[in-house]
Design a protein around this motif. Structure first.
Motif, PDB file in Angstrom:
ATOM      1  N   GLY A 265      29.961 137.608  18.437  1.00 53.02           N
ATOM      2  CA  GLY A 265      29.987 137.420  16.991  1.00 53.02           C
ATOM      3  C   GLY A 265      30.672 136.144  16.550  1.00 53.02           C
ATOM      4  N   VAL A 266      30.581 135.092  17.377  1.00 58.02           N
ATOM      5  CA  VAL A 266      31.256 133.815  17.088  1.00 58.02           C
ATOM      6  C   VAL A 266      30.248 132.835  16.486  1.00 58.02           C
ATOM      7  N   TRP A 267      30.671 132.123  15.467  1.00 58.41           N
ATOM      8  CA  TRP A 267      29.830 131.112  14.803  1.00 58.41           C
ATOM      9  C   TRP A 267      29.638 129.933  15.752  1.00 58.41           C
ATOM     10  N   LEU A 268      28.382 129.556  16.012  1.00 58.92           N
ATOM     11  CA  LEU A 268      28.080 128.391  16.853  1.00 58.92           C
ATOM     12  C   LEU A 268      27.732 127.217  15.957  1.00 58.92           C
ATOM     13  N   HIS A 269      28.615 126.224  15.951  1.00 63.81           N
ATOM     14  CA  HIS A 269      28.376 124.998  15.193  1.00 63.81           C
ATOM     15  C   HIS A 269      28.005 123.883  16.162  1.00 63.81           C
ATOM     16  N   VAL A 270      26.942 123.161  15.861  1.00 62.98           N
ATOM     17  CA  VAL A 270      26.468 122.070  16.719  1.00 62.98           C
ATOM     18  C   VAL A 270      26.767 120.739  16.038  1.00 62.98           C
ATOM     19  N   ASP A 271      27.613 119.942  16.677  1.00 64.70           N
ATOM     20  CA  ASP A 271      27.934 118.596  16.206  1.00 64.70           C
ATOM     21  C   ASP A 271      27.055 117.614  16.976  1.00 64.70           C
ATOM     22  N   ALA A 272      25.987 117.161  16.320  1.00 63.12           N
ATOM     23  CA  ALA A 272      25.064 116.195  16.922  1.00 63.12           C
ATOM     24  C   ALA A 272      25.074 114.913  16.098  1.00 63.12           C
TER      25      ALA A 272
END
Length: 618
Positions: A265-272
């Motif tokens: 249940g962890v938010w996955l943030h993608v820094d591209a």
């Protein structure tokens, strides 16, 4: 007194400004890439107080050349290979000019409907061009918004993740820093740590996940850290995965990280920020396989997609979490469209209230270049980077130290043994940057300094990359020769010192031999002249000292037998062993003699064997 600029005056001076920009772009290659001024030079060229009266526009433009240009590092220069690109283009500048001319404040739909709806539409276009998940479209559960920077986007993603995991409690109670955890790798951009500070979590909430040999986040290590934190009572909030890290453009494996985040249940943030826009080219999209797992995603059109700063593209899969964290509606902003829920108010998608019409320049860029033009721009730089990497891999003077799937190549120069490699590499970097033709920056890989070559300026061609490669080799050779000359001079100085010491030792030996010969000659002469005196002296020497005999003590050159010491207070024991007590501490040992037992043993072990054949040379 100069009054408001009339439309006709604006037309005239506006043409002058556009002409100046066009001329600047035409001659940009003539400038040193990096500004040559010293700290304080620009301010020293400005008057200490503001003008009392308005000045002619010609005077302002003259100072643009006199004051501003010398203090400018030229990011659009074809020799700019530092940091990451900061593209701009004609369509972008004109779109920004129009945005400035319109001067709208697009905080809510009602304050300028076009500012909101053009932005929604352009963000949907770009999501399609980058092949992002359907959930990121405005027609899905999420949507896109133009932010000021990926640093700001990282903070917003964290606030949305906190809102979701706390079920809105953070709005009322604030964060509980001792409870929440955030996961990054050692290669994650520092803005994520800054976001944790600003959000009130503090750096103690940050967990640094191990990376693999290619500097990408390890899924196994992430899973282990999350499971350990959960077992200890922590609540994991967000994982920041990077597509194209700042140091080396390492790429975290989204397809493996995504299921781990979903399971917990962890938010996955993608820094591209840098690399995401490369997905306009279909052949580069596999670099971010697994992006469908992302809860939020950011990439910068103002780095590599021909759009001037600021133009960060930020998407979220669940806009309710985002607006839930950021929305606040004072009475003076209420309106029928907002109350009806029929529109998007972008003030609820960002930190600030007010916002510029940023989407206008993006709209111009996408329409001017088209998808094919944007793909060609990215592909050209990727191809140049691969060619440069090939040249370096074939050259014994350089190593390519990290994967280079995009337009960044990291090079580590090779130096001869005995040279401080980091100092030499940084010296080469400064020599290149001081030359004015190119600008590079550096990073560290495995603890060693390396040169970053980021290809991406719109004016850069193959000829400029070839020139850079020539400068790299020439600079390396010049320094290598200089280091060899220094080493030769040092060797010669050491040899001269050794020879001088040998001469001094030889002279000392000769002098000692002369002194000995003189003493022997003098003794022989004395014996020949007075042998009786000599015999008497010998007899006297054989007798004990008379005073000592009267005193009852032993002669000075005799030692009493063991056990026969008459004086019980003598400091010399009657045995061969000497016992040290607290009252008699060890005497201080000179530093040169202060060896450990291990060192002494090692020295003993290094004694040559009795048989030279058992200890071959070399």
């Amino acid at each position: 007194m100069t009054g408001h600029m009339t439309p006709e005056e604006f037309r005239q001076h506006g043409h002058e400004v556009v002409d100046w920009i066009a001329d600047y772009w035409g001659r940009i290659g003539e400038f040193p890439v990096r500004s040559q001024v010293s700290p304080g030079d620009v301010r020293a060229a400005l008057p200490p107080s503001p003008p009392e009266q308005g000045e002619p526009f010609a005077a302002i433009m003259a100072d643009l050349d006199r004051v501003v240009l010398p203090g400018t590092t030229h990011w659009q220069h074809p020799g700019f290979f530092g940091y990451f690109p900061a593209n701009t283009s004609g369509p972008s500048v004109l779109g920004d000019l129009l945005s400035a001319g319109l001067g709208v404040q697009g905080m809510s739909w009602v304050t300028s409907p076009a500012a909101t709806e053009v932005e929604q539409h352009v963000m949907d276009w770009l999501a399609e061009l980058l092949d992002l998940p359907a959930s990121f479209r405005s027609t899905g559960t999420g949507g896109g918004v133009v932010q000021d920077s990926s640093s700001g986007a990282n903070l917003i993603a964290l606030l949305a993740a906190l809102h979701r995991v706390s079920r809105g409690a953070t709005l009322r109670q604030g964060v509980r820093p001792d409870e929440y955890t955030v996961y990054v790798s050692a290669q994650t951009h520092s803005s994520m740590e800054k976001a944790a500070r600003i959000a009130g979590l503090g750096t103690d909430a940050i967990r640094v996940v191990e990376v693999d040999a290619e500097l990408a986040m390890s899924p196994r290590a992430l899973a282990a850290r999350i499971e350990r934190d959960v077992a200890r009572g922590f609540v994991p909030v967000l994982v920041c995965a990077t597509v194209g890290t700042t140091s080396t453009t390492a790429i975290d494996p989204l397809a493996e990280l995504g299921p781990i985040c979903q399971r917990h249940g962890v938010w996955l943030h993608v820094d591209a920020a840098y690399a995401g826009v490369a997905a306009v080219a279909p052949e580069l999209r596999p670099l971010q396989a697994g992006v469908e797992w992302a809860d939020s995603y950011t990439t910068d059109a103002h780095k590599w997609l021909l759009t001037g700063f600021d133009a960060t593209l930020f998407w979220v899969a669940d806009r309710a979490a985002l607006t839930g964290a950021l929305a606040i509606l004072p009475e003076y902003l209420r309106n029928a469209a907002t109350d009806a829920g029929a529109v998007v108010d972008y003030r609820d998608w960002q930190i600030e209230l007010g916002r510029r019409f940023r989407a206008l320049k993006l709209w111009f860029v996408v329409r001017w270049y088209g998808a094919e033009g944007l793909r060609a721009h990215v592909r050209e730089h990727v191809a140049l980077a691969q060619e440069l990497a090939g040249w370096a891999e074939a050259d014994e003077r350089f190593d390519v130290v990290a994967p280079h799937p995009l337009s960044l190549v990291c090079l580590r120069p090779r130096w001869v043994r005995g040279v401080d490699a980091d100092v030499a590499t940084m010296t080469l970097l400064e020599r290149l940057n001081d030359g004015g033709e190119v600008l590079l920056t550096h990073t560290t890989v495995d603890g060693a300094a390396v040169l970053r070559v980021a290809i991406g300026a719109p004016a850069t061609t193959r000829a400029h990359v070839e020139r850079l490669w020539t400068l790299l080799r020439e600079g390396h050779d010049w320094l290598a020769d200089d280091f060899e000359e220094q080493a030769r001079e040092q060797r010669e100085a050491e040899q001269a010192a050794r020879e001088q010491r040998e001469r001094e030792r030889a002279e000392q030996r000769e002098q000692a031999e002369r002194d000995q010969a003189e003493r022997e000659a003098a003794a022989a002469t004395e014996n020949a002249v007075s042998p009786a005196d000599g015999a008497a002296s010998a007899d006297e020497a054989a007798q004990p000292d008379a005073a000592a005999q009267v005193d009852g003590s032993q002669p000075a050159d005799e030692t009493p037998p063991v056990g026969e010491v008459d004086d019980p207070t003598s400091a010399v024991p009657a045995t061969d062993e000497v016992t040290l007590t607290d009252e008699a501490p060890l005497p201080e040992t000179p530093a040169a003699w202060d060896e450990t037992a291990a060192q002494a043993s090692a020295q003993a072990d290094r004694q040559p064997p009795a048989n030279p054949a058992e200890h071959p040379a070399g």
